[in-house]
Write a protein that holds these residues in place. Structure first.
Motif, PDB file in Angstrom:
ATOM      1  N   VAL A  58       0.850  -1.204   0.000  1.00  0.00           N
ATOM      2  CA  VAL A  58       0.000   0.000   0.000  1.00  0.00           C
ATOM      3  C   VAL A  58       0.883   1.250   0.000  1.00  0.00           C
ATOM      4  CG1 VAL A  58      -1.562   1.360   1.469  1.00  0.00           C
ATOM      5  CG2 VAL A  58      -2.022  -1.057   1.075  1.00  0.00           C
ATOM      6  N   ILE A  59       1.907   1.267   0.835  1.00  0.00           N
ATOM      7  CA  ILE A  59       2.788   2.434   0.949  1.00  0.00           C
ATOM      8  C   ILE A  59       3.496   2.716  -0.379  1.00  0.00           C
ATOM      9  CG2 ILE A  59       4.924   3.265   2.031  1.00  0.00           C
ATOM     10  CD1 ILE A  59       3.936   1.732   4.590  1.00  0.00           C
ATOM     11  N   GLU A  60       3.992   1.654  -1.001  1.00  0.00           N
ATOM     12  CA  GLU A  60       4.745   1.844  -2.251  1.00  0.00           C
ATOM     13  C   GLU A  60       3.894   2.457  -3.355  1.00  0.00           C
ATOM     14  OE1 GLU A  60       6.137  -2.093  -2.921  1.00  0.00           O
ATOM     15  OE2 GLU A  60       8.078  -1.700  -1.994  1.00  0.00           O
ATOM     16  N   GLN A  61       2.585   2.222  -3.279  1.00  0.00           N
ATOM     17  CA  GLN A  61       1.716   2.713  -4.357  1.00  0.00           C
ATOM     18  C   GLN A  61       1.131   4.089  -4.069  1.00  0.00           C
ATOM     19  OE1 GLN A  61       1.695   0.871  -7.086  1.00  0.00           O
ATOM     20  NE2 GLN A  61       2.857  -0.707  -6.014  1.00  0.00           N
ATOM     21  N   ASP A  62       1.467   4.711  -2.943  1.00  0.00           N
ATOM     22  CA  ASP A  62       0.754   5.918  -2.535  1.00  0.00           C
ATOM     23  C   ASP A  62       1.719   7.003  -2.030  1.00  0.00           C
ATOM     24  OD1 ASP A  62      -0.973   7.819  -1.564  1.00  0.00           O
ATOM     25  OD2 ASP A  62      -2.205   6.417  -0.403  1.00  0.00           O
ATOM     26  N   GLU A  64       1.307  10.143  -2.180  1.00  0.00           N
ATOM     27  CA  GLU A  64       0.610  11.291  -1.592  1.00  0.00           C
ATOM     28  C   GLU A  64       0.592  11.164  -0.065  1.00  0.00           C
ATOM     29  OE1 GLU A  64      -0.716  13.779  -3.455  1.00  0.00           O
ATOM     30  OE2 GLU A  64       0.031  12.740  -5.251  1.00  0.00           O
ATOM     31  N   ARG A  65       0.310   9.977   0.419  1.00  0.00           N
ATOM     32  CA  ARG A  65       0.253   9.751   1.875  1.00  0.00           C
ATOM     33  C   ARG A  65       1.600   9.379   2.463  1.00  0.00           C
ATOM     34  NH1 ARG A  65      -3.598   5.695   4.366  1.00  0.00           N
ATOM     35  NH2 ARG A  65      -3.365   4.425   2.486  1.00  0.00           N
ATOM     36  N   PHE A  66       2.452   8.757   1.628  1.00  0.00           N
ATOM     37  CA  PHE A  66       3.737   8.249   2.150  1.00  0.00           C
ATOM     38  C   PHE A  66       4.859   8.787   1.272  1.00  0.00           C
ATOM     39  CE2 PHE A  66       0.354   5.135   2.939  1.00  0.00           C
ATOM     40  CZ  PHE A  66       0.328   5.168   4.326  1.00  0.00           C
ATOM     41  N   SER A  67       5.490   9.849   1.746  1.00  0.00           N
ATOM     42  CA  SER A  67       6.478  10.559   0.927  1.00  0.00           C
ATOM     43  C   SER A  67       7.862   9.928   1.062  1.00  0.00           C
ATOM     44  CB  SER A  67       6.536  12.013   1.386  1.00  0.00           C
ATOM     45  OG  SER A  67       7.630  12.660   0.789  1.00  0.00           O
ATOM     46  N   GLU A 289       7.891   8.756   4.814  1.00  0.00           N
ATOM     47  CA  GLU A 289       7.360   9.635   5.871  1.00  0.00           C
ATOM     48  C   GLU A 289       5.876   9.897   5.625  1.00  0.00           C
ATOM     49  OE1 GLU A 289      10.039  12.708   7.386  1.00  0.00           O
ATOM     50  OE2 GLU A 289       8.461  14.138   6.910  1.00  0.00           O
ATOM     51  N   VAL A 290       5.089   9.842   6.698  1.00  0.00           N
ATOM     52  CA  VAL A 290       3.639  10.023   6.582  1.00  0.00           C
ATOM     53  C   VAL A 290       3.334  11.522   6.421  1.00  0.00           C
ATOM     54  CG1 VAL A 290       1.436   9.716   7.775  1.00  0.00           C
ATOM     55  CG2 VAL A 290       3.205   7.964   7.964  1.00  0.00           C
ATOM     56  N   THR A 291       2.568  11.870   5.378  1.00  0.00           N
ATOM     57  CA  THR A 291       2.351  13.298   5.076  1.00  0.00           C
ATOM     58  C   THR A 291       1.240  13.933   5.915  1.00  0.00           C
ATOM     59  OG1 THR A 291       0.911  12.632   3.258  1.00  0.00           O
ATOM     60  CG2 THR A 291       3.206  13.145   2.697  1.00  0.00           C
ATOM     61  N   GLY A 292       0.271  13.134   6.408  1.00  0.00           N
ATOM     62  CA  GLY A 292      -0.799  13.667   7.258  1.00  0.00           C
ATOM     63  C   GLY A 292      -1.352  12.524   8.091  1.00  0.00           C
ATOM     64  N   ASP A 293      -2.079  12.831   9.189  1.00  0.00           N
ATOM     65  CA  ASP A 293      -2.643  11.744  10.007  1.00  0.00           C
ATOM     66  C   ASP A 293      -3.352  10.741   9.099  1.00  0.00           C
ATOM     67  OD1 ASP A 293      -1.751  13.172  12.109  1.00  0.00           O
ATOM     68  OD2 ASP A 293      -3.720  13.827  12.832  1.00  0.00           O
ATOM     69  N   THR A 294      -3.074   9.481   9.291  1.00  0.00           N
ATOM     70  CA  THR A 294      -3.677   8.498   8.390  1.00  0.00           C
ATOM     71  C   THR A 294      -3.851   7.149   9.094  1.00  0.00           C
ATOM     72  OG1 THR A 294      -3.583   7.641   6.132  1.00  0.00           O
ATOM     73  CG2 THR A 294      -1.538   7.562   7.358  1.00  0.00           C
ATOM     74  N   VAL A 295      -4.519   6.238   8.394  1.00  0.00           N
ATOM     75  CA  VAL A 295      -4.702   4.889   8.922  1.00  0.00           C
ATOM     76  C   VAL A 295      -4.149   3.920   7.884  1.00  0.00           C
ATOM     77  CG1 VAL A 295      -6.389   3.144   9.606  1.00  0.00           C
ATOM     78  CG2 VAL A 295      -6.734   5.537  10.251  1.00  0.00           C
ATOM     79  N   LEU A 296      -3.252   3.053   8.342  1.00  0.00           N
ATOM     80  CA  LEU A 296      -2.642   2.077   7.436  1.00  0.00           C
ATOM     81  C   LEU A 296      -2.976   0.680   7.930  1.00  0.00           C
ATOM     82  CD1 LEU A 296      -0.564   1.288   5.164  1.00  0.00           C
ATOM     83  CD2 LEU A 296       1.191   1.394   6.957  1.00  0.00           C
ATOM     84  N   GLU A 297      -3.729  -0.069   7.122  1.00  0.00           N
ATOM     85  CA  GLU A 297      -4.092  -1.439   7.503  1.00  0.00           C
ATOM     86  C   GLU A 297      -4.643  -1.503   8.927  1.00  0.00           C
ATOM     87  OE1 GLU A 297      -3.756  -4.438   5.337  1.00  0.00           O
ATOM     88  OE2 GLU A 297      -4.071  -2.614   4.189  1.00  0.00           O
ATOM     89  N   GLY A 298      -5.498  -0.543   9.267  1.00  0.00           N
ATOM     90  CA  GLY A 298      -6.165  -0.559  10.570  1.00  0.00           C
ATOM     91  C   GLY A 298      -5.366   0.071  11.696  1.00  0.00           C
ATOM     92  N   GLY A 304       3.927  13.080   9.874  1.00  0.00           N
ATOM     93  CA  GLY A 304       5.360  13.188  10.158  1.00  0.00           C
ATOM     94  C   GLY A 304       5.997  11.896  10.649  1.00  0.00           C
ATOM     95  N   ALA A 305       5.180  10.829  10.815  1.00  0.00           N
ATOM     96  CA  ALA A 305       5.745   9.560  11.303  1.00  0.00           C
ATOM     97  C   ALA A 305       6.793   9.055  10.315  1.00  0.00           C
ATOM     98  CB  ALA A 305       4.633   8.520  11.453  1.00  0.00           C
ATOM     99  N   ARG A 306       7.934   8.638  10.873  1.00  0.00           N
ATOM    100  CA  ARG A 306       9.008   8.098  10.031  1.00  0.00           C
ATOM    101  C   ARG A 306       8.858   6.586   9.973  1.00  0.00           C
ATOM    102  NH1 ARG A 306      13.813  11.174   9.980  1.00  0.00           N
ATOM    103  NH2 ARG A 306      15.058   9.448  10.777  1.00  0.00           N
ATOM    104  N   LEU A 307       8.673   6.088   8.751  1.00  0.00           N
ATOM    105  CA  LEU A 307       8.412   4.654   8.580  1.00  0.00           C
ATOM    106  C   LEU A 307       9.644   3.928   8.052  1.00  0.00           C
ATOM    107  CD1 LEU A 307       4.973   4.780   6.681  1.00  0.00           C
ATOM    108  CD2 LEU A 307       5.378   4.864   9.145  1.00  0.00           C
ATOM    109  N   GLY A 308       9.778   2.676   8.428  1.00  0.00           N
ATOM    110  CA  GLY A 308      10.736   1.779   7.793  1.00  0.00           C
ATOM    111  C   GLY A 308       9.938   0.733   7.042  1.00  0.00           C
TER     112      GLY A 308
END
Ligand code: HEM
Length: 397
Positions: A58-62, A64-67, A289-298, A304-308
């Motif tokens: 999901v992250i790889e395809q989006d 806008e939400r995951f910069s 990096e998460v661009t705005g408050d969001t929900v990922l897979e529940g 601003g959350a930094r994702l690995g």
């Protein structure tokens, strides 16, 4: 798939995860994390680790939400602001500047002959040294480095320079401890690469060839972007072919039935390659990096959350792959995430497949009869952001 915010739950914390454990063997940790939640906050890593296949996909395809344009990115400091840390449309401009250099037609018409000559050279050196060597450091590393040097057009550098530049800048990218010695080495390579580019561009303008740098001379792209993209490609195009080569040979030597299959049908090296990068992804984790408050897979994630994005874990998700922990070239074909996805899908995937599966692996097994692991000197596999064989003594004959 996004769940409505009302149904979402907070992110669990995994404070039991440590970096030394991840470095030694991340897979039992990934099993435990994935079984509990697709995303965790992991204090030791100072990131949210995403370990399920679906969430990574999901992250790889989006974008806008995951910069990919991470705030305070260490990679930007170590290598400059490359395409890997840009979103579209800026990313697309840089990506297009690579033209067709890394694409199948150029590989077939030009690069395969060069990969073959390099494999001949380093295998000959290996054989001349006797009946034993370290497969990774005496063959896979110089082979991958020399291929990349020529693809990129660094006619004014050596394969040893490429290896040093790659490792020191990668170390800078991972320098979370802010070690000044690591920064000093990384910055020295940064400057050396800039100098090498400044020196070679005028030469390539007069003497064009099939390389990436030669192609850049006629592209409308600023020098700063060329420099950053070249550094990122030195960091991202050397260790991975080296590591997939080491891991695949190791896995085949460890699974004699599967080795017998590829020896009987060389077309199967392509399957062995894909299974190897699924089983041990050479790049195990990369950031978003998460661009705005969001929900990922529940799971709720704050702006601003930094994702690995842990593709090393996603590639062993039992929801997608049967018996995911084992190396099996005969498994049902399903897409793995080892080359990433979406707009940042690896630009060098065809180069890696051709140089490793088509040329190096068949030749290695053809020319090193009775290739085997050294029973008195055990191999070592290590790493999690990058994973491969750090030591692989082999014997033949
Ligand atoms: C088995 C070998 C390889 C693996 C597993 C691999 C893996 C990856 C991954 C996971 C990404 C995406 C990272 C992200 O989205 O943050 C990526 C991007 C990239 N790779 Fe590779 N890579 C390999 C070989 C190569 C080679 C040989 C080259 C160059 C000749 C190369 C050049 C690139 C470039 C330029 C990008 C950036 C693409 C973009 O941002 O649009 N890679 N690679």
């Amino acid at each position: 798939m996004t769940t409505a915010a009302t149904e979402a739950h907070p992110v669990p914390t995994a404070d039991w995860v440590t970096i030394p454990d991840l470095y030694r063997n991340p897979y039992p940790i990934y099993q435990k994390l994935r079984a509990e939640s697709p995303v965790h906050w992991v204090p030791a890593v100072n990131r949210y680790m995403v370990t399920s296949y679906q969430a990574c996909h999901v992250i790889e395809q989006d974008q806008e939400r995951f910069s990919a344009d991470e705030t305070n990115s260490l990679m930007k400091r170590a290598m400059g602001h490359s395409m890997l840390r840009k979103d579209d449309p800026e990313h697309d401009v840089d990506r297009k500047s690579y033209g067709n250099v890394l694409r199948p037609k150029a590989i077939k018409e030009h690069w395969n002959a060069i990969f073959q000559a390099n494999s001949d050279k380093y295998l000959a050196q290996l054989k001349a040294a006797g009946s034993g060597a370290d497969f990774v450091w005496d063959y896979a590393a110089p082979y991958a480095a020399e291929n990349l040097r020529l693809i990129m057009g660094f006619h004014n550098a050596s394969q040893e320079d490429m290896q040093r530049w790659s490792q020191t800048m990668i170390d800078g990218t991972g320098n979370y401890a802010d070690d000044p010695e690591v920064w000093a080495k990384s910055e020295q390579s940064y400057n050396e690469v800039d100098d090498a580019i400044d020196e070679i561009l005028p030469y390539l303008r007069k003497n064009p060839d099939s390389s990436l740098l030669s192609g850049m001379t006629s592209m409308p792209i600023p020098l700063e972007a060329i420099r950053a993209n070249m550094k990122m490609t030195i960091g991202g195009g050397l260790n991975e072919p080296r590591d997939v080569l080491g891991t695949t040979v190791w896995a085949l030597l460890d699974n004699p039935d599967q080795l017998a299959q590829v020896l009987a049908d060389e077309a199967l090296y392509a399957r062995a390659f894909e299974e190897s990068v699924r089983w041990v992804a050479p790049i195990g984790m990369y950031p978003r990096e998460v661009t705005g408050d969001t929900v990922l897979e529940g799971v709720q994630l704050p702006a601003g959350a930094r994702l690995g994005i842990v593709v090393g874990a996603a590639n062993r998700d039992p929801a997608v792959f049967e018996d995911p922990e084992s190396f099996n070239i005969n498994r049902e074909k399903k897409p793995h995430l080892a080359f990433g996805g979406g707009n940042h899908f690896c630009a060098g995937a065809w180069v890696a497949r051709a140089s490793v599966a088509q040329i190096a692996m068949p030749q290695v097994f053809r020319e090193l009869p009775n290739l085997r692991l050294d029973p008195d000197n055990a191999p070592v596999d290590a790493g999690w952001v990058f994973r491969g064989m750090t030591k692989m003594p082999v014997l033949w004959g």
